[in-house]
Design a protein around this motif. Structure first.
Motif, PDB file in Angstrom:
ATOM      1  N   VAL A   1       0.847  -1.204   0.000  1.00 47.77           N
ATOM      2  CA  VAL A   1       0.000   0.000   0.000  1.00 47.77           C
ATOM      3  C   VAL A   1       0.879   1.249   0.000  1.00 47.77           C
ATOM      4  CG1 VAL A   1      -1.622   1.378   1.379  1.00 47.77           C
ATOM      5  CG2 VAL A   1      -2.008  -1.083   1.094  1.00 47.77           C
ATOM      6  N   LEU A   2       1.846   1.296   0.921  1.00 50.02           N
ATOM      7  CA  LEU A   2       2.730   2.457   1.011  1.00 50.02           C
ATOM      8  C   LEU A   2       3.552   2.612  -0.268  1.00 50.02           C
ATOM      9  CD1 LEU A   2       3.890   2.021   4.717  1.00 50.02           C
ATOM     10  CD2 LEU A   2       2.282   3.725   3.826  1.00 50.02           C
ATOM     11  N   GLU A   3       4.005   1.491  -0.806  1.00 44.44           N
ATOM     12  CA  GLU A   3       4.775   1.503  -2.052  1.00 44.44           C
ATOM     13  C   GLU A   3       3.942   2.089  -3.200  1.00 44.44           C
ATOM     14  OE1 GLU A   3       7.452  -1.834  -4.263  1.00 44.44           O
ATOM     15  OE2 GLU A   3       5.369  -2.402  -3.897  1.00 44.44           O
ATOM     16  N   ASN A   4       2.684   1.677  -3.314  1.00 44.48           N
ATOM     17  CA  ASN A   4       1.817   2.201  -4.373  1.00 44.48           C
ATOM     18  C   ASN A   4       1.591   3.702  -4.214  1.00 44.48           C
ATOM     19  OD1 ASN A   4       1.672  -0.390  -5.331  1.00 44.48           O
ATOM     20  ND2 ASN A   4      -0.526  -0.610  -5.101  1.00 44.48           N
ATOM     21  N   LEU A   5       1.374   4.147  -2.982  1.00 49.53           N
ATOM     22  CA  LEU A   5       1.157   5.572  -2.741  1.00 49.53           C
ATOM     23  C   LEU A   5       2.411   6.387  -3.056  1.00 49.53           C
ATOM     24  CD1 LEU A   5      -0.886   5.379   0.587  1.00 49.53           C
ATOM     25  CD2 LEU A   5      -1.762   5.871  -1.708  1.00 49.53           C
ATOM     26  N   LEU A   6       3.565   5.891  -2.629  1.00 44.91           N
ATOM     27  CA  LEU A   6       4.814   6.604  -2.895  1.00 44.91           C
ATOM     28  C   LEU A   6       5.171   6.577  -4.379  1.00 44.91           C
ATOM     29  CD1 LEU A   6       6.756   5.510   0.292  1.00 44.91           C
ATOM     30  CD2 LEU A   6       6.186   7.861  -0.341  1.00 44.91           C
ATOM     31  N   ASN A   7       4.902   5.447  -5.044  1.00 49.19           N
ATOM     32  CA  ASN A   7       5.133   5.368  -6.492  1.00 49.19           C
ATOM     33  C   ASN A   7       4.288   6.404  -7.220  1.00 49.19           C
ATOM     34  OD1 ASN A   7       7.019   3.712  -7.804  1.00 49.19           O
ATOM     35  ND2 ASN A   7       5.933   1.880  -7.138  1.00 49.19           N
ATOM     36  N   ASN A   8       3.040   6.503  -6.815  1.00 46.67           N
ATOM     37  CA  ASN A   8       2.121   7.471  -7.401  1.00 46.67           C
ATOM     38  C   ASN A   8       2.674   8.888  -7.225  1.00 46.67           C
ATOM     39  OD1 ASN A   8      -0.381   6.716  -8.692  1.00 46.67           O
ATOM     40  ND2 ASN A   8      -1.326   8.266  -7.404  1.00 46.67           N
ATOM     41  N   CYS A   9       3.152   9.160  -6.042  1.00 53.06           N
ATOM     42  CA  CYS A   9       3.716  10.470  -5.734  1.00 53.06           C
ATOM     43  C   CYS A   9       4.940  10.750  -6.616  1.00 53.06           C
ATOM     44  CB  CYS A   9       4.095  10.509  -4.257  1.00 53.06           C
ATOM     45  SG  CYS A   9       4.653  12.110  -3.715  1.00 53.06           S
ATOM     46  N   CYS A  10       5.818   9.771  -6.757  1.00 48.87           N
ATOM     47  CA  CYS A  10       7.028   9.951  -7.572  1.00 48.87           C
ATOM     48  C   CYS A  10       6.683  10.181  -9.047  1.00 48.87           C
ATOM     49  CB  CYS A  10       7.943   8.736  -7.446  1.00 48.87           C
ATOM     50  SG  CYS A  10       8.743   8.597  -5.840  1.00 48.87           S
ATOM     51  N   LYS A  11       5.638   9.554  -9.516  1.00 48.15           N
ATOM     52  CA  LYS A  11       5.247   9.690 -10.927  1.00 48.15           C
ATOM     53  C   LYS A  11       4.525  10.994 -11.207  1.00 48.15           C
ATOM     54  CE  LYS A  11       4.468   4.762 -11.698  1.00 48.15           C
ATOM     55  NZ  LYS A  11       3.421   3.770 -11.938  1.00 48.15           N
ATOM     56  N   TYR A  12       3.645  11.412 -10.305  1.00 52.39           N
ATOM     57  CA  TYR A  12       2.697  12.465 -10.640  1.00 52.39           C
ATOM     58  C   TYR A  12       2.808  13.761  -9.855  1.00 52.39           C
ATOM     59  CZ  TYR A  12       0.611   8.397 -12.863  1.00 52.39           C
ATOM     60  OH  TYR A  12       0.407   7.277 -13.613  1.00 52.39           O
ATOM     61  N   ALA A  13       3.675  13.807  -8.816  1.00 49.90           N
ATOM     62  CA  ALA A  13       3.813  15.046  -8.044  1.00 49.90           C
ATOM     63  C   ALA A  13       4.611  16.070  -8.855  1.00 49.90           C
ATOM     64  CB  ALA A  13       4.514  14.779  -6.718  1.00 49.90           C
ATOM     65  N   LEU A  14       4.317  17.318  -8.613  1.00 46.60           N
ATOM     66  CA  LEU A  14       5.013  18.409  -9.280  1.00 46.60           C
ATOM     67  C   LEU A  14       6.496  18.351  -8.920  1.00 46.60           C
ATOM     68  CD1 LEU A  14       4.824  21.077 -10.935  1.00 46.60           C
ATOM     69  CD2 LEU A  14       4.470  22.243  -8.744  1.00 46.60           C
ATOM     70  N   GLN A  15       7.335  18.253  -9.923  1.00 48.16           N
ATOM     71  CA  GLN A  15       8.772  18.165  -9.701  1.00 48.16           C
ATOM     72  C   GLN A  15       9.252  19.391  -8.928  1.00 48.16           C
ATOM     73  OE1 GLN A  15      10.938  16.873 -13.089  1.00 48.16           O
ATOM     74  NE2 GLN A  15      12.929  17.271 -12.176  1.00 48.16           N
TER      75      GLN A  15
END
Length: 175
Positions: free
Chosen positions: A87-101
């Motif tokens: 769960v944490l991995e999916n949330l962090l992956n999402n953040c790494c992919k889609y958060a504003l650089q």
């Protein structure tokens, strides 16, 4: 030279298809409850810190600054360690992919009377053109024009696994 280029493209497509197939199987198992869980007392603060450590390089690659607010004392929850990490991995992956650089990511863990609350906040790189509920449906992405490697299953899997471990996952969009 041209053949090598074709082979490289085929390898990339095959790898993407393999990942999508694995995600589909995982999503199917999670949503149907067809996963064996071993709910045991887990140190939530510890697994969260380990997860953040695993993603240190990925977060740094996107110049994402993580600001954590964690309690001094450890929080014990009943969960399956492997699935909680997923769960944490999916949330962090999402953040790494889609958060504003170059932006900040806020990670907060609080202990309540009967439950623990984990909160993660980030600024989306692209405007979100779907509702919070739609983001946890299968194959849905926050911006339909996204062309990254994601399958649109990560949040759906995270929500299903959280529910199977007697937790709740809620997404809020502000702006």
């Amino acid at each position: 030279e041209r053949v090598r280029g074709y082979i490289e493209v085929l390898e990339q497509k095959a790898s993407r298809l393999k990942n999508l197939t694995e995600d589909l199987v995982e999503a199917s198992k999670a949503s149907s409850g067809n996963i064996s869980l071993e709910l045991i007392p887990i140190h939530y603060t510890e697994i969260l810190q380990q997860s953040l450590g695993e993603f240190e390089d990925k977060l740094a690659a996107r110049s994402l600054q993580v600001l954590t607010t964690l309690p001094q004392e450890d929080i014990l929850i009943l969960a399956d360690g492997r699935q909680l990490f997923r769960v944490l991995e999916n949330l962090l992956n999402n953040c790494c992919k889609y958060a504003l650089q170059g932006s900040r990511v806020y990670v907060d863990l609080q202990k309540g009377e009967e439950e623990a609350t984990f909160t993660m906040k980030n600024i989306s790189e692209a405007p979100l053109n779907v509702s919070p509920e739609e983001l946890t449906e299968r194959f849905v992405r926050g911006d339909v024009s996204r062309s990254t490697e994601g399958s649109g299953l990560g949040l759906s899997i995270a929500k299903s696994l959280t529910k199977l471990m007697n937790g709740k996952m809620k997404i809020e969009i502000d702006g």
